[in-house]
Design a protein around this motif. Sequence first.
Motif, PDB file in Angstrom:
ATOM      1  N   CYS A  57     -19.736  44.455 -33.297  1.00 38.53           N
ATOM      2  CA  CYS A  57     -21.199  44.460 -33.321  1.00 38.53           C
ATOM      3  C   CYS A  57     -21.739  45.670 -32.555  1.00 38.53           C
ATOM      4  CB  CYS A  57     -21.741  43.192 -32.682  1.00 38.53           C
ATOM      5  SG  CYS A  57     -21.307  41.670 -33.535  1.00 38.53           S
ATOM      6  N   GLU A  59     -23.800  45.708 -30.079  1.00 41.89           N
ATOM      7  CA  GLU A  59     -23.770  45.502 -28.629  1.00 41.89           C
ATOM      8  C   GLU A  59     -22.360  45.794 -28.088  1.00 41.89           C
ATOM      9  OE1 GLU A  59     -24.839  43.491 -31.044  1.00 41.89           O
ATOM     10  OE2 GLU A  59     -26.179  41.954 -30.274  1.00 41.89           O
ATOM     11  N   CYS A  90     -25.184  37.822 -31.258  1.00 46.93           N
ATOM     12  CA  CYS A  90     -24.351  36.698 -31.705  1.00 46.93           C
ATOM     13  C   CYS A  90     -23.631  36.090 -30.495  1.00 46.93           C
ATOM     14  CB  CYS A  90     -23.351  37.164 -32.759  1.00 46.93           C
ATOM     15  SG  CYS A  90     -21.965  38.132 -32.109  1.00 46.93           S
ATOM     16  N   CYS A  93     -21.196  38.395 -28.720  1.00 46.40           N
ATOM     17  CA  CYS A  93     -21.852  39.449 -27.937  1.00 46.40           C
ATOM     18  C   CYS A  93     -22.492  38.888 -26.677  1.00 46.40           C
ATOM     19  CB  CYS A  93     -22.882  40.187 -28.781  1.00 46.40           C
ATOM     20  SG  CYS A  93     -22.089  41.304 -29.956  1.00 46.40           S
TER      21      CYS A  93
HETATM   22 ZN   LIG Z   1     -22.416  40.344 -31.975  1.00 47.84          ZN
END
Ligand SMILES: [Zn+2]
Length: 137
Positions: A57, A59, A90, A93
């Motif tokens: 992701c 992040e 998410c 993260c």
């Molecule tokens: Zn994530």
Amino acid sequence: MRLSEEQLSEMIALAKKAQANAYCPHSKHPVGSSIMAEGGSIYAGCNVETANYKGICAEGSAISAMIYNGDTVINTVVVIGPTEHLCTPCGDCRQRIREFATAKTEVIVVDCNGENKKEYLLDELLPDSFGPENLNL
Ligand SMILES: [Zn+2]
């Protein structure tokens, strides 16, 4: 530490720039993130997908850049998604951010226009979380 409007604008601009380079041929859901570390350095990242649906992701990419550069404490995270629906971090993260967070770490999520932001303390997104101190390090 609360960001000034100028700092927040800079972080949103960096997250947007990172988002523009997102590699997301499978989800077509580009996300950008920027992180201000303790001390004021800013790092950015975008999501990077793979054909086996195990990507990283935005992040996580930004955290990798932060760690690579020697910082380990997150002051603020900004996340920008591709629509007007806010793209909150998410679960994975949230835990990644938690690893480097303090009680004051903020997560600021903005819409695709960099507006309509919503601000959270990480503890609001991941209450009663498990972190490094739980391992008695
Ligand atoms: Zn994530």
